[in-house]
Design a protein around this motif. Structure first.
Motif, PDB file in Angstrom:
ATOM      1  N   PHE A  74       1.005  -1.667  -0.193  1.00 38.09           N
ATOM      2  CA  PHE A  74       0.195  -0.127   0.278  1.00 38.09           C
ATOM      3  C   PHE A  74       0.743   0.685  -0.065  1.00 38.09           C
ATOM      4  CE2 PHE A  74      -2.138   3.005   1.788  1.00 38.09           C
ATOM      5  CZ  PHE A  74      -3.985   2.997   1.326  1.00 38.09           C
ATOM      6  N   GLU A  75       2.100   0.812   0.746  1.00 39.06           N
ATOM      7  CA  GLU A  75       3.002   2.124   0.532  1.00 39.06           C
ATOM      8  C   GLU A  75       4.335   2.605  -0.337  1.00 39.06           C
ATOM      9  OE1 GLU A  75       2.052   5.285   3.019  1.00 39.06           O
ATOM     10  OE2 GLU A  75       0.629   4.692   3.698  1.00 39.06           O
ATOM     11  N   LYS A  76       4.121   2.530  -0.617  1.00 38.43           N
ATOM     12  CA  LYS A  76       5.517   3.149  -1.829  1.00 38.43           C
ATOM     13  C   LYS A  76       6.714   2.734  -0.751  1.00 38.43           C
ATOM     14  CE  LYS A  76       7.472   4.289  -5.646  1.00 38.43           C
ATOM     15  NZ  LYS A  76       9.159   4.656  -5.268  1.00 38.43           N
ATOM     16  N   LYS A  77       7.658   3.790   0.068  1.00 40.46           N
ATOM     17  CA  LYS A  77       8.132   2.775   1.396  1.00 40.46           C
ATOM     18  C   LYS A  77       9.025   1.744   1.523  1.00 40.46           C
ATOM     19  CE  LYS A  77       6.302   4.979   5.478  1.00 40.46           C
ATOM     20  NZ  LYS A  77       6.198   3.216   6.515  1.00 40.46           N
ATOM     21  N   ASP A  78       7.396   0.584   1.487  1.00 38.21           N
ATOM     22  CA  ASP A  78       7.357  -0.105   1.747  1.00 38.21           C
ATOM     23  C   ASP A  78       8.245  -1.133   0.660  1.00 38.21           C
ATOM     24  OD1 ASP A  78       6.973  -0.113   4.588  1.00 38.21           O
ATOM     25  OD2 ASP A  78       4.126  -0.309   4.310  1.00 38.21           O
ATOM     26  N   LEU A  83      12.699  -3.362  -1.414  1.00 37.56           N
ATOM     27  CA  LEU A  83      13.661  -3.488  -3.609  1.00 37.56           C
ATOM     28  C   LEU A  83      14.973  -2.631  -3.244  1.00 37.56           C
ATOM     29  CD1 LEU A  83      13.803  -3.800  -6.269  1.00 37.56           C
ATOM     30  CD2 LEU A  83      13.559  -1.370  -6.162  1.00 37.56           C
ATOM     31  N   LYS A  84      15.055  -2.824  -1.716  1.00 36.03           N
ATOM     32  CA  LYS A  84      16.645  -2.074  -1.372  1.00 36.03           C
ATOM     33  C   LYS A  84      17.490  -3.003  -0.446  1.00 36.03           C
ATOM     34  CE  LYS A  84      19.282   1.106   1.608  1.00 36.03           C
ATOM     35  NZ  LYS A  84      19.450   2.456   2.224  1.00 36.03           N
ATOM     36  N   LEU A  85      16.819  -3.771  -0.180  1.00 33.75           N
ATOM     37  CA  LEU A  85      17.148  -4.956   1.137  1.00 33.75           C
ATOM     38  C   LEU A  85      17.606  -5.770   0.077  1.00 33.75           C
ATOM     39  CD1 LEU A  85      15.833  -6.319   4.085  1.00 33.75           C
ATOM     40  CD2 LEU A  85      15.572  -7.979   2.440  1.00 33.75           C
ATOM     41  N   ALA A  86      16.539  -6.067  -1.530  1.00 33.58           N
ATOM     42  CA  ALA A  86      16.892  -7.519  -1.954  1.00 33.58           C
ATOM     43  C   ALA A  86      18.217  -7.651  -2.456  1.00 33.58           C
ATOM     44  CB  ALA A  86      15.783  -7.734  -3.001  1.00 33.58           C
ATOM     45  N   LYS A  87      18.663  -5.943  -3.200  1.00 37.55           N
ATOM     46  CA  LYS A  87      19.714  -5.345  -3.781  1.00 37.55           C
ATOM     47  C   LYS A  87      21.151  -5.946  -2.377  1.00 37.55           C
ATOM     48  CE  LYS A  87      17.705  -2.658  -7.294  1.00 37.55           C
ATOM     49  NZ  LYS A  87      17.309  -1.769  -7.974  1.00 37.55           N
ATOM     50  N   GLU A  88      20.623  -4.945  -1.227  1.00 36.79           N
ATOM     51  CA  GLU A  88      21.894  -4.655  -1.107  1.00 36.79           C
ATOM     52  C   GLU A  88      22.281  -6.290  -0.127  1.00 36.79           C
ATOM     53  OE1 GLU A  88      21.047  -0.658   1.259  1.00 36.79           O
ATOM     54  OE2 GLU A  88      20.440  -2.391   2.460  1.00 36.79           O
ATOM     55  N   ARG A  89      21.092  -6.838  -0.023  1.00 31.91           N
ATOM     56  CA  ARG A  89      21.610  -9.040   0.733  1.00 31.91           C
ATOM     57  C   ARG A  89      22.092  -9.474  -0.538  1.00 31.91           C
ATOM     58  NH1 ARG A  89      18.415  -9.221   5.469  1.00 31.91           N
ATOM     59  NH2 ARG A  89      19.166  -7.474   6.576  1.00 31.91           N
ATOM     60  N   PHE A 123       6.893  -8.403  -5.695  1.00 37.53           N
ATOM     61  CA  PHE A 123       6.666  -7.250  -5.124  1.00 37.53           C
ATOM     62  C   PHE A 123       6.010  -6.339  -6.244  1.00 37.53           C
ATOM     63  CE2 PHE A 123       9.875 -10.181  -2.974  1.00 37.53           C
ATOM     64  CZ  PHE A 123       8.835 -10.102  -1.831  1.00 37.53           C
ATOM     65  N   LYS A 124       4.532  -5.440  -5.183  1.00 39.01           N
ATOM     66  CA  LYS A 124       4.762  -4.603  -6.428  1.00 39.01           C
ATOM     67  C   LYS A 124       3.636  -3.634  -5.606  1.00 39.01           C
ATOM     68  CE  LYS A 124       0.544  -7.371  -7.715  1.00 39.01           C
ATOM     69  NZ  LYS A 124      -0.512  -7.807  -9.088  1.00 39.01           N
ATOM     70  N   TYR A 125       3.339  -2.146  -6.276  1.00 42.17           N
ATOM     71  CA  TYR A 125       3.777  -1.249  -6.000  1.00 42.17           C
ATOM     72  C   TYR A 125       2.439  -0.384  -7.146  1.00 42.17           C
ATOM     73  CZ  TYR A 125       2.832   4.193  -4.383  1.00 42.17           C
ATOM     74  OH  TYR A 125       1.918   4.467  -4.480  1.00 42.17           O
ATOM     75  N   TYR A 126       1.491  -0.372  -6.447  1.00 40.12           N
ATOM     76  CA  TYR A 126       0.182   0.685  -7.651  1.00 40.12           C
ATOM     77  C   TYR A 126       0.273   2.314  -7.059  1.00 40.12           C
ATOM     78  CZ  TYR A 126      -1.375  -3.642  -9.520  1.00 40.12           C
ATOM     79  OH  TYR A 126      -1.855  -4.982 -10.315  1.00 40.12           O
ATOM     80  N   TYR A 127       0.568   2.851  -8.178  1.00 39.76           N
ATOM     81  CA  TYR A 127       0.277   4.146  -7.607  1.00 39.76           C
ATOM     82  C   TYR A 127      -1.206   4.413  -7.925  1.00 39.76           C
ATOM     83  CZ  TYR A 127       4.912   4.210 -10.018  1.00 39.76           C
ATOM     84  OH  TYR A 127       5.978   4.334 -10.124  1.00 39.76           O
ATOM     85  N   ASP A 128      -2.231   3.845  -8.265  1.00 42.34           N
ATOM     86  CA  ASP A 128      -3.146   4.271  -7.640  1.00 42.34           C
ATOM     87  C   ASP A 128      -3.905   3.733  -6.791  1.00 42.34           C
ATOM     88  OD1 ASP A 128      -6.511   4.143  -7.953  1.00 42.34           O
ATOM     89  OD2 ASP A 128      -6.787   5.336  -9.753  1.00 42.34           O
ATOM     90  N   HIS A 129      -4.377   3.229  -5.786  1.00 40.96           N
ATOM     91  CA  HIS A 129      -4.992   2.047  -4.384  1.00 40.96           C
ATOM     92  C   HIS A 129      -5.980   1.516  -5.270  1.00 40.96           C
ATOM     93  CE1 HIS A 129      -2.189   5.059  -1.827  1.00 40.96           C
ATOM     94  NE2 HIS A 129      -1.133   3.406  -2.115  1.00 40.96           N
TER      95      HIS A 129
END
Length: 133
Positions: A74-78, A83-89, A123-129
């Motif tokens: 629901f939240e883009k930050k999540d 995504l950041k964690l997947a890349k870092e690890r 893992f996904k994020y919709y701009y329109d909830h």
């Protein structure tokens, strides 16, 4: 309608419990619920994923469609944090981040990971909830 105290349950095959534990718990940051000799139960972003030891049922050539599972944030930050964690690890990406349905109301960001047993996670994020369902 889903009540917030209800939990979705998914059972998937795994070839090795230690690899599965390392991927989901250590690398992806999910919580261990239970572990037995033949399965591991994971709190997967609030839902239950049970990885059953079943090396004879591993998909040798997995495809994104039709068989995958994951989380729609629901939240883009999540979404960004995972995504950041997947890349870092250095998790195995089945498909790097991309935009689906660009310019349409259902436009969303998505990426796919592959666990050690070739299960595909999206893992996904919709701009329109409103498009989450």
């Amino acid at each position: 309608m889903r009540n917030s105290s209800n939990v979705f349950h998914l059972a998937i095959p795994c070839k090795d419990l230690d690899e599965t534990f390392h991927f989901y718990i250590v690398k992806l940051g999910c919580k261990l619920a239970r572990r037995y000799n033949d399965r591991i139960t994971i709190d997967f972003f609030g839902d239950q994923v049970v990885c059953h030891l079943s090396p004879e049922n591993i998909d040798k050539d997995p495809q994104m469609y039709p068989r995958h599972f994951g989380v729609t944030f629901f939240e883009k930050k999540d979404y960004d944090n995972v995504l950041k964690l997947a890349k870092e690890r250095e998790l195995t990406f089945f498909h790097d981040e991309f935009i689906r349905f660009k310019g349409q109301v259902e436009e969303h960001l998505t990426f796919f990971l592959k666990d050690p047993s070739n299960n595909i996670l999206e893992f996904k994020y919709y701009y329109d909830h409103r498009m989450m369902y």
